[in-house]
Design an enzyme around this catalytic site. Structure first.
Site, mmCIF file in Angstrom:
data_model
loop_
_atom_site.group_PDB
_atom_site.id
_atom_site.type_symbol
_atom_site.label_atom_id
_atom_site.label_comp_id
_atom_site.label_asym_id
_atom_site.label_seq_id
_atom_site.Cartn_x
_atom_site.Cartn_y
_atom_site.Cartn_z
ATOM 1 N N ASP A 53 0.822 -1.202 0.000
ATOM 2 C CA ASP A 53 0.000 0.000 0.000
ATOM 3 C C ASP A 53 0.865 1.264 0.000
ATOM 4 O OD1 ASP A 53 -2.452 1.145 0.027
ATOM 5 O OD2 ASP A 53 -2.921 0.748 2.110
ATOM 6 N N GLU A 90 -0.465 17.146 14.718
ATOM 7 C CA GLU A 90 0.921 16.743 14.458
ATOM 8 C C GLU A 90 1.183 17.059 12.994
ATOM 9 O OE1 GLU A 90 2.901 15.693 16.719
ATOM 10 O OE2 GLU A 90 1.531 15.061 18.298
ATOM 11 N N GLY A 121 -3.977 20.984 8.468
ATOM 12 C CA GLY A 121 -4.099 21.225 9.910
ATOM 13 C C GLY A 121 -4.724 22.570 10.197
ATOM 14 N N GLU A 167 9.001 21.803 3.321
ATOM 15 C CA GLU A 167 9.053 20.351 3.490
ATOM 16 C C GLU A 167 8.896 19.686 2.117
ATOM 17 O OE1 GLU A 167 5.627 18.542 5.454
ATOM 18 O OE2 GLU A 167 7.026 17.370 6.662
ATOM 19 N N LYS A 208 -10.223 8.104 10.256
ATOM 20 C CA LYS A 208 -10.155 8.223 8.797
ATOM 21 C C LYS A 208 -8.702 8.110 8.344
ATOM 22 C CE LYS A 208 -9.658 11.217 5.609
ATOM 23 N NZ LYS A 208 -8.948 10.388 4.628
ATOM 24 N N CYS A 251 7.744 12.869 8.989
ATOM 25 C CA CYS A 251 7.508 14.251 9.431
ATOM 26 C C CYS A 251 8.739 14.824 10.122
ATOM 27 C CB CYS A 251 6.309 14.300 10.359
ATOM 28 S SG CYS A 251 6.457 13.117 11.698
ATOM 29 N N SER A 308 -0.480 17.484 6.909
ATOM 30 C CA SER A 308 0.256 18.677 6.478
ATOM 31 C C SER A 308 -0.229 19.938 7.203
ATOM 32 C CB SER A 308 0.088 18.849 4.970
ATOM 33 O OG SER A 308 -1.281 19.067 4.686
HETATM 34 P P1 NAD Z 1 -2.535 15.725 4.237
HETATM 35 O O1 NAD Z 1 -2.702 16.886 5.133
HETATM 36 O O2 NAD Z 1 -2.692 15.915 2.792
HETATM 37 O O3 NAD Z 1 -3.583 14.586 4.621
HETATM 38 C C1 NAD Z 1 -3.644 14.007 5.909
HETATM 39 C C2 NAD Z 1 -5.029 13.459 6.133
HETATM 40 O O4 NAD Z 1 -5.951 14.533 6.146
HETATM 41 C C3 NAD Z 1 -5.512 12.487 5.075
HETATM 42 O O5 NAD Z 1 -6.241 11.459 5.708
HETATM 43 C C4 NAD Z 1 -6.435 13.357 4.224
HETATM 44 O O6 NAD Z 1 -7.440 12.634 3.553
HETATM 45 C C5 NAD Z 1 -7.036 14.259 5.271
HETATM 46 N N1 NAD Z 1 -7.549 15.541 4.796
HETATM 47 C C6 NAD Z 1 -7.170 16.245 3.694
HETATM 48 N N2 NAD Z 1 -7.881 17.402 3.612
HETATM 49 C C7 NAD Z 1 -8.702 17.420 4.688
HETATM 50 C C8 NAD Z 1 -9.663 18.362 5.171
HETATM 51 N N3 NAD Z 1 -9.912 19.511 4.538
HETATM 52 N N4 NAD Z 1 -10.321 18.072 6.308
HETATM 53 C C9 NAD Z 1 -10.066 16.939 6.981
HETATM 54 N N5 NAD Z 1 -9.195 16.012 6.562
HETATM 55 C C10 NAD Z 1 -8.504 16.244 5.441
HETATM 56 O O7 NAD Z 1 -1.130 15.098 4.610
HETATM 57 P P2 NAD Z 1 -0.439 13.815 3.948
HETATM 58 O O8 NAD Z 1 0.047 14.199 2.609
HETATM 59 O O9 NAD Z 1 -1.346 12.635 4.095
HETATM 60 O O10 NAD Z 1 0.780 13.583 4.949
HETATM 61 C C11 NAD Z 1 1.977 14.235 4.826
HETATM 62 C C12 NAD Z 1 2.092 15.314 5.880
HETATM 63 O O11 NAD Z 1 1.877 14.767 7.174
HETATM 64 C C13 NAD Z 1 3.465 15.923 5.926
HETATM 65 O O12 NAD Z 1 3.366 17.321 6.016
HETATM 66 C C14 NAD Z 1 4.066 15.360 7.201
HETATM 67 O O13 NAD Z 1 5.056 16.136 7.779
HETATM 68 C C15 NAD Z 1 2.878 15.216 8.066
HETATM 69 N N6 NAD Z 1 3.098 14.206 9.122
HETATM 70 C C16 NAD Z 1 3.320 14.643 10.391
HETATM 71 C C17 NAD Z 1 3.567 13.729 11.411
HETATM 72 C C18 NAD Z 1 3.832 14.186 12.823
HETATM 73 O O14 NAD Z 1 3.802 13.383 13.733
HETATM 74 N N7 NAD Z 1 4.103 15.460 13.052
HETATM 75 C C19 NAD Z 1 3.577 12.368 11.126
HETATM 76 C C20 NAD Z 1 3.351 11.958 9.815
HETATM 77 C C21 NAD Z 1 3.104 12.903 8.816
#
Ligand code: NAD
Length: 509
Positions: A106, A267, A250, A400, A192, A301, A246
């Site tokens: 995956d 996070e 967030g 990043e 989710k 991250c 991201s």
């Molecule tokens: P992303 O923000 O695109 O998505 C994360 C999750 O949020 C997914 O499940 C996505 O479907 C959901 N999402 C997207 N838009 C949304 C909205 N408007 N409302 C609610 N949910 C929504 O991030 P990504 O690309 O999946 O992950 C990469 C990012 O995560 C990087 O920036 C990385 O640094 C961060 N990250 C941080 C940590 C930590 O512990 N600090 C750990 C892992 C990843």
């Protein structure tokens, strides 16, 4: 009904079937959203389909979680919840190989990394089983007050229904970091997972049923950020939103949650610096620098993606780094010896390649990598890439990338190193390497980050707090900090004196 049986026992995973939504302990068809393909990033093959949840599914799942909370889970003892957490840990270990294979198919990560992740997942459920038991001992703990006519005790009560939204880089581990403490606290959950890596979160639904977790305590909604994630955040009956992902997402989540004053923990991303002083052992430094940026294809991250090297040691360190980075075996995560798998998706690959191309176009000096490996035409593969002398105002230095791309530059002295390190909007992690323990301690104190590693990068212990400052997030996960995310503290204060209070009604009147 269980989620479909997959072919995870074969050497790779080619067909995992069609997966439904896990709501109230049963597998449900999506009401409006249909299904979306799940793609193996090493082969670009579709390996299954997952249901795309939308607002009506979200409503059904939140209602199930609320019923489960009110129906007993929210009032259950920590000891009784610990039984489920331990059973889940045991079931995860029984299925370790299978879950790890799903993760490789995956997400793309090399199998040994995925196996390590699954150990941590089980460890996380076990640790929170212990903390759930310990929580019982903390109920009604007395609080010392300056007035002995009053007595206050503290209760630690679950937040209610928690929405948990997670990314794709450690699919099951990120789920465990949220699900295990929430269960330990007595909260109920709508989880989710990322649309890019839903498979192991789906299996968590099967594991919940295997251990007899009461229906509705854990619900798993696969689907996209808007229709599933944003609907979940906006649902009025969600009490808490826990998000990893991201910064832009967030920020959106925080704004939406503010409308109903939901508590949030975030996070987010990072651009973590790694400072190497000239008394460091070069071989050791190269090893940790590579681990800090190439592990999990740099999709971490806390990846130490900005390297700061003291000028005297830089030529030697860069030369060894270029040599060793070029030796890393790139390939399908199922192949023996693979150390670098594909990036998670076509869009992530395009994003990382665009960042590398921008560096090239702007004339930033490429030390090594930067290309698709010549022998890999299929899959989202990119060579381990290092840019040096990166200008501090360049996106490669500031933003990043979330891929195997390191931006390096030199510094002259400690003050300059700390200033360069702290010149970032992020503050998740940082690493410092030097034989001088006093300097390491000084630098650790000066670095603006939630996590500082000395003479290493990335070791992560479930017992230690995880999270960042500045734009890297709000709150801490793991350890007892993770549990507090799902607890509200209630004070119960009683008047213990036999004397009349006597503010309005004076005694003797
Ligand atoms: P992303 O923000 O695109 O998505 C994360 C999750 O949020 C997914 O499940 C996505 O479907 C959901 N999402 C997207 N838009 C949304 C909205 N408007 N409302 C609610 N949910 C929504 O991030 P990504 O690309 O999946 O992950 C990469 C990012 O995560 C990087 O920036 C990385 O640094 C961060 N990250 C941080 C940590 C930590 O512990 N600090 C750990 C892992 C990843």
């Amino acid at each position: 009904m269980a989620s479909p049986k997959s072919d995870v026992h074969s050497s790779s995973v080619t067909n995992t079937g069609r997966h439904l939504l896990f709501i109230d302990g049963v597998w449900a068809e999506p009401m409006e959203g249909g299904f979306f393909p799940i793609v193996n990033p090493a082969t670009e093959q579709v390996i299954g389909e997952a249901a795309a949840a939308t607002a009506p599914d979200v409503d059904k799942a939140v209602k199930a979680a609320r019923r489960a909370f009110a129906g007993g889970w929210g009032k259950s003892s920590g000891a009784s919840r610990a039984v489920y957490l331990r059973a889940m840990a045991a079931r995860i270990m029984e299925r370790k190989e299978e879950l790890a294979r799903l993760e490789v198919a995956d997400n793309g990560k090399p199998l040994p990394e995925a196996l390590w992740d699954i150990d941590d997942v089980a460890g996380c459920f076990s640790m929170y089983a212990d903390l759930a038991e310990a929580l019982d001992q903390r109920q009604n703990e007395p609080l010392a007050l300056p007035d002995d006519r009053f007595k206050t005790v503290l209760r630690h009560e679950p937040v209610g229904v928690a929405a948990q939204i997670i990314p794709w880089n450690y699919p099951l581990l990120m789920a465990a970091w949220k699900v295990a403490p929430a269960l330990a606290a007595g909260a109920t959950i709508v989880l989710k997972p990322s649309e890019l890596t839903p498979l192991t979160a789906i299996e968590l639904g099967n594991i919940a049923n295997d251990v007899g977790l009461p229906k509705g305590v854990l619900n798993v909604l696969t689907g996209f950020g808007g229709p599933a994630g944003a609907s979940l955040v906006a649902h009025p009956d969600v009490d808490k939103v826990a998000f990893t992902g991201s910064v832009p997402t967030g920020s959106k989540i925080m704004m939406k949650a503010a409308e109903d004053i939901k508590t949030v923990s975030l996070e987010l991303g990072g651009k973590s610096p790694f400072l190497v002083f000239d008394d460091a052992d070069v071989e050791n430094a190269v090893e940790w620098v590579m681990f800090g940026i190439f592990w999990n294809q740099g999709q971490v991250c806390s990846a130490t993606s900005r390297l700061l090297v003291q000028d005297k040691i830089a030529p030697k360190l860069y030369a060894r780094l270029a040599e060793e980075a070029a030796k890393i075996k790139i390939g399908d995560g199922f192949e023996d010896g693979t150390l670098l798998g594909p990036l998670v998706s076509k869009s992530q690959y395009d994003k990382v390649v665009a960042a590398v191309d921008r560096g090239r176009k702007d004339g930033v000096k490429l030390l090594t990598g930067g290309n698709r490996p010549a022998n890999l035409n299929t899959g989202y593969f990119l060579e381990p890439t290092v840019f040096v002398d990166v200008p501090t105002d360049h996106p490669l230095w500031r933003e990043e990338v979330f891929g195997p791309v390191l931006a390096a530059r030199t510094f002259h002295d400690e003050a300059e190193a700390v200033a360069l390190a702290n010149d970032s909007t992020f503050g998740l992690a940082a690493a410092v390497m030097s034989k001088d323990k006093g300097r390491c301690a000084r630098v650790a104190e000066a670095l603006e980050a939630g996590i500082v590693w000395i003479n290493c990068s990335q070791p992560t212990f479930l017992q230690a707090p995880w999270g960042g400052v500045k734009k890297s997030g709000i709150g801490r996960e793991l350890g007892h900090w993770g549990l507090e995310n799902y607890l509200e503290v209630k004070q119960v204060t009683s008047y213990e004196s036999d004397d009349a209070w006597g503010w309005y009604i004076k005694s003797g009147n």
